[in-house]
Design a protein around this motif. Structure first.
Motif, mmCIF file in Angstrom:
data_model
loop_
_atom_site.group_PDB
_atom_site.id
_atom_site.type_symbol
_atom_site.label_atom_id
_atom_site.label_comp_id
_atom_site.label_asym_id
_atom_site.label_seq_id
_atom_site.Cartn_x
_atom_site.Cartn_y
_atom_site.Cartn_z
ATOM 1 N N THR A 223 13.527 0.922 -17.676
ATOM 2 C CA THR A 223 13.772 1.154 -16.249
ATOM 3 C C THR A 223 13.413 2.584 -15.844
ATOM 4 O OG1 THR A 223 16.110 1.691 -16.695
ATOM 5 C CG2 THR A 223 15.588 -0.589 -16.112
ATOM 6 N N TYR A 224 13.508 3.521 -16.786
ATOM 7 C CA TYR A 224 13.142 4.903 -16.463
ATOM 8 C C TYR A 224 11.638 5.032 -16.256
ATOM 9 C CZ TYR A 224 12.550 9.926 -16.837
ATOM 10 O OH TYR A 224 12.205 11.231 -16.588
ATOM 11 N N VAL A 225 10.861 4.395 -17.133
ATOM 12 C CA VAL A 225 9.405 4.462 -17.023
ATOM 13 C C VAL A 225 8.930 3.784 -15.739
ATOM 14 C CG1 VAL A 225 7.233 3.654 -18.036
ATOM 15 C CG2 VAL A 225 9.008 4.633 -19.504
ATOM 16 N N LEU A 226 9.536 2.634 -15.421
ATOM 17 C CA LEU A 226 9.097 1.867 -14.253
ATOM 18 C C LEU A 226 9.610 2.436 -12.935
ATOM 19 C CD1 LEU A 226 9.346 -1.889 -15.341
ATOM 20 C CD2 LEU A 226 7.293 -0.504 -15.061
ATOM 21 N N TYR A 227 10.892 2.834 -12.944
ATOM 22 C CA TYR A 227 11.536 3.177 -11.677
ATOM 23 C C TYR A 227 12.137 4.579 -11.631
ATOM 24 C CZ TYR A 227 11.257 -1.887 -11.169
ATOM 25 O OH TYR A 227 10.802 -3.176 -11.096
ATOM 26 N N GLY A 228 12.060 5.292 -12.763
ATOM 27 C CA GLY A 228 12.666 6.618 -12.794
ATOM 28 C C GLY A 228 14.174 6.566 -12.820
ATOM 29 N N MET A 229 14.726 5.405 -13.178
ATOM 30 C CA MET A 229 16.169 5.220 -13.234
ATOM 31 C C MET A 229 16.583 4.940 -14.681
ATOM 32 S SD MET A 229 16.976 5.548 -10.071
ATOM 33 C CE MET A 229 16.247 5.456 -8.435
ATOM 34 N N PRO A 230 17.300 5.860 -15.329
ATOM 35 C CA PRO A 230 17.598 5.711 -16.756
ATOM 36 C C PRO A 230 18.822 4.844 -17.063
ATOM 37 C CG PRO A 230 18.443 7.805 -15.983
ATOM 38 C CD PRO A 230 17.753 7.162 -14.810
ATOM 39 N N GLN A 231 19.436 4.212 -16.062
ATOM 40 C CA GLN A 231 20.680 3.500 -16.317
ATOM 41 C C GLN A 231 20.478 2.062 -16.787
ATOM 42 O OE1 GLN A 231 19.541 4.557 -13.304
ATOM 43 N NE2 GLN A 231 20.625 3.566 -11.645
ATOM 44 N N GLY A 232 19.233 1.637 -16.947
ATOM 45 C CA GLY A 232 18.996 0.260 -17.375
ATOM 46 C C GLY A 232 19.025 -0.689 -16.192
ATOM 47 N N PHE A 314 22.682 -1.691 3.876
ATOM 48 C CA PHE A 314 22.095 -0.435 3.412
ATOM 49 C C PHE A 314 20.730 -0.177 4.039
ATOM 50 C CE2 PHE A 314 25.126 -1.043 -0.153
ATOM 51 C CZ PHE A 314 25.759 0.187 -0.064
ATOM 52 N N ALA A 315 19.981 -1.228 4.284
ATOM 53 C CA ALA A 315 18.653 -1.050 4.887
ATOM 54 C C ALA A 315 18.745 -0.503 6.300
ATOM 55 C CB ALA A 315 17.902 -2.385 4.891
ATOM 56 N N GLU A 316 19.787 -0.898 7.023
ATOM 57 C CA GLU A 316 19.931 -0.471 8.409
ATOM 58 C C GLU A 316 20.641 0.876 8.548
ATOM 59 O OE1 GLU A 316 21.922 -3.620 10.403
ATOM 60 O OE2 GLU A 316 20.138 -4.892 10.563
ATOM 61 N N SER A 317 21.573 1.125 7.634
ATOM 62 C CA SER A 317 22.399 2.327 7.802
ATOM 63 C C SER A 317 21.935 3.515 6.971
ATOM 64 C CB SER A 317 23.860 2.010 7.432
ATOM 65 O OG SER A 317 23.959 1.633 6.059
ATOM 66 N N GLN A 318 21.087 3.274 5.986
ATOM 67 C CA GLN A 318 20.654 4.356 5.105
ATOM 68 C C GLN A 318 19.131 4.350 4.990
ATOM 69 O OE1 GLN A 318 22.930 6.382 3.797
ATOM 70 N NE2 GLN A 318 24.734 5.210 4.399
ATOM 71 N N ASN A 319 18.566 5.518 4.782
ATOM 72 C CA ASN A 319 17.125 5.637 4.575
ATOM 73 C C ASN A 319 16.846 5.558 3.076
ATOM 74 O OD1 ASN A 319 14.415 6.067 4.953
ATOM 75 N ND2 ASN A 319 14.624 8.310 5.075
ATOM 76 N N MET A 320 16.726 4.329 2.577
ATOM 77 C CA MET A 320 16.573 4.109 1.138
ATOM 78 C C MET A 320 15.371 3.216 0.853
ATOM 79 S SD MET A 320 20.490 3.296 -0.025
ATOM 80 C CE MET A 320 21.824 4.448 0.235
ATOM 81 N N ASP A 321 14.792 3.406 -0.342
ATOM 82 C CA ASP A 321 13.745 2.489 -0.762
ATOM 83 C C ASP A 321 14.395 1.279 -1.459
ATOM 84 O OD1 ASP A 321 14.415 3.207 -3.393
ATOM 85 O OD2 ASP A 321 12.803 4.677 -3.536
ATOM 86 N N GLU A 322 13.558 0.362 -1.902
ATOM 87 C CA GLU A 322 14.050 -0.900 -2.474
ATOM 88 C C GLU A 322 14.963 -0.665 -3.675
ATOM 89 O OE1 GLU A 322 14.278 -5.119 -2.792
ATOM 90 O OE2 GLU A 322 13.324 -3.906 -1.243
ATOM 91 N N ILE A 323 14.561 0.186 -4.592
ATOM 92 C CA ILE A 323 15.326 0.414 -5.816
ATOM 93 C C ILE A 323 16.654 1.094 -5.503
ATOM 94 C CG2 ILE A 323 15.326 1.507 -8.078
ATOM 95 C CD1 ILE A 323 13.406 -0.869 -7.710
ATOM 96 N N GLN A 324 16.646 2.063 -4.608
ATOM 97 C CA GLN A 324 17.894 2.741 -4.228
ATOM 98 C C GLN A 324 18.880 1.767 -3.589
ATOM 99 O OE1 GLN A 324 16.022 5.794 -1.780
ATOM 100 N NE2 GLN A 324 16.550 7.385 -3.284
ATOM 101 N N ILE A 325 18.340 0.845 -2.787
ATOM 102 C CA ILE A 325 19.206 -0.163 -2.181
ATOM 103 C C ILE A 325 19.849 -1.036 -3.256
ATOM 104 C CG2 ILE A 325 19.216 -2.272 -0.768
ATOM 105 C CD1 ILE A 325 17.144 -0.968 1.036
ATOM 106 N N ARG A 326 19.051 -1.430 -4.258
ATOM 107 C CA ARG A 326 19.589 -2.281 -5.329
ATOM 108 C C ARG A 326 20.683 -1.554 -6.104
ATOM 109 N NH1 ARG A 326 16.107 -6.251 -7.180
ATOM 110 N NH2 ARG A 326 17.825 -6.791 -8.587
ATOM 111 N N ILE A 327 20.487 -0.271 -6.351
ATOM 112 C CA ILE A 327 21.492 0.508 -7.076
ATOM 113 C C ILE A 327 22.768 0.652 -6.252
ATOM 114 C CG2 ILE A 327 22.010 2.809 -7.997
ATOM 115 C CD1 ILE A 327 19.047 3.008 -8.780
ATOM 116 N N GLU A 328 22.613 0.915 -4.949
ATOM 117 C CA GLU A 328 23.781 1.040 -4.081
ATOM 118 C C GLU A 328 24.509 -0.292 -3.935
ATOM 119 O OE1 GLU A 328 25.398 3.658 -2.452
ATOM 120 O OE2 GLU A 328 24.232 4.602 -4.043
#
Length: 457
Positions: A223-232, A314-328
């Motif tokens: 997940t880190y290589v693909l998305y820059g997110m090391p949490q799996g 989250f899409a309406e209330s926050q300025n996030m991309d797809e991955i950030q939305i999934r994490i939130e």
């Protein structure tokens, strides 16, 4: 001499020819079958384990968009056929089986494969499907083969092979980390029984811990290589929300302190009532009503109610991309879902009990009231045969008993984990159906051999 020749022919000629013909038939009759989760693996979704996604991606790179799916199915069919023959040949050698018994062990696996194709209520749970089960089932049979070999005779090479299979299975489906647990627990029992040295068990324990750690590290690196997110992978928090919302009542609003959290809960609770996805809408007049209703509404709560609601939120209330939305989404699922889950542990326990019962039934037959008595008889015979196997002095009889005990341990672990985290859908709990009946047959065969020898004397 004739018996030996016949056994050689069955192992090396007859069964391989029939198996190849069966796999060709499956390939021609079904072709490529796409599952509901296939696209998520193809997209390397952050909520999916790395193993099968990388597997599909490898074939995509080699064969291209137009040919990769066919290549995957051909490989999966080959792997199924190979694992079927390897397991059959291994058991025939370990228990010195004659031609008839060898055919029975082979037929149990073939029957299981055809059962998945023709008798699965949900359909498409077999080698042609572009889902994890296309790989995990045959690898699981190789894992089971190695357990039988290691149970008969310990070697570092065999233990390493076993740990490789456990790691592959876990990397493809996190649920199958139960294989690591079952291996540790089974040989711990053998150690307590004086049948396995303490030093070897400690080595096995360290090996399992190292294998599990490598899988976890590999998933995080993926997940880190693909998305820059090391949490799996993300998404485990949805379990708390799905289970909690299913058992929720209106008064659960008081579990939350902030106005925002209260409003979120009320909205989700009202949506679950509108779609009749709450426990109060179950039909109490059917077999295992809580288990049945929960399994029917699990995906509805998770994918049709909670996920769209939070995605929009989250899409309406926050300025996030797809991955950030999934994490939130995972974070808020855990935040709101955990108090709900803990507040309804009693209801969860009742549902868990019913789901475990269904899991045990599905491991042996079918999870319906019609099969309840037959399944109880099957398990009773199995347990009686297990006890008889340990009473004998013959090495092969004891090995059959130990093998059956392992099947019960890994089955129980898989059923309990699946029943707790999701529900015992057939494709999640059928891994041990063939091993269950194979070890059952081996125990009965050993009892028959013993009685036959006693009569001769």
């Amino acid at each position: 001499m004739k018996t030996i020749n016949l056994r050689v022919n069955i192992h090396k000629i007859i069964l391989p020819v029939i198996t190849i013909a069966l796999m060709v038939f499956l390939g021609i009759s079904d072709g490529v079958v796409w599952g509901g989760d296939t696209q998520g693996y193809l997209n390397m979704d952050i909520g999916r384990e790395a193993g099968y996604s990388l597997f599909l991606h490898f074939f995509f790179l080699i064969f291209g968009e137009t040919g990769f799916a066919q290549a995957v199915v051909i490989f999966q069919l080959f792997l199924w056929g190979a694992s079927l023959l390897i397991l059959t040949g291994t058991i025939a050698e370990l228990w010195d089986l004659k031609a008839g018994s060898t055919m029975i062990v082979w037929a149990i696996q073939v029957f299981f494969l055809l059962l998945l194709k023709y008798a699965s209520g949900l359909g498409a749970v077999y080698a042609n499907t572009l889902l994890t089960e296309g790989i995990t089932y045959p690898v699981y049979f190789l894992f089971f083969k190695t357990v039988l070999q290691l149970n008969r005779e310990y070697s570092h090479k065999r233990m390493a092979e076993l740990l490789v299979y456990c790691s592959i299975l876990t990397l493809i489906r996190t649920q199958l980390a139960v294989t690591f647990m079952a291996v540790v627990f089974f040989w711990f029992i053998k150690m307590l029984a004086g049948c396995f040295p303490v030093k070897r068990w400690l080595g096995l324990l360290l090996g399992c811990l190292a294998g599990a750690a490598l899988v976890m590290g590999g998933q995080k690196l993926y997940t880190y290589v693909l998305y820059g997110m090391p949490q799996g992978t993300v998404g485990s928090g949805s379990f708390f929300m799905t289970s909690g919302l299913y058992n929720a009542v209106e008064e659960d609003e008081n579990l939350y302190e902030t106005k925002e959290d209260k409003e979120l809960f009320r909205d989700l609770y009202e949506l679950s009532l509108q779609q009749k996805a709450n426990y109060r809408f179950m039909d109490t007049g059917i077999f295992l009503p809580l288990s049945e209703h929960y399994s029917q509404n699990f995906d509805k709560i998770k994918f049709e109610i909670v996920s769209p609601y939070f995605y929009k939120y989250f899409a309406e209330s926050q300025n996030m991309d797809e991955i950030q939305i999934r994490i939130e989404m995972d974070r808020i699922n855990r935040k709101l879902g955990l108090p709900l889950f803990l507040n309804h542990l009693r209801e969860k326990a009742e549902q868990f009990f019913q789901e475990c019962l269904r899991g045990y039934m599905r491991t042996a037959a079918k999870g319906s009231l019609l099969f309840l008595i037959p399944v109880l008889i099957i398990y009773l015979v199995y347990l009686c045969a297990l006890v008889c196997s340990f009473k004998g002095k013959e090495r092969s009889a004891k090995d059959a008993g130990w093998s059956a005990l392992f099947v019960m341990i890994v089955s129980t672990g898989n059923i309990m984990l699946t029943a707790f985290m999701i529900f015992c859908e057939p494709r999640y709990v059928l891994y041990n159906m063939a091993p269950f009946y194979i070890t059952g047959y081996l125990m009965v065969l050993e009892i028959y051999r013993k009685r036959k020898e006693e009569n001769i004397r």
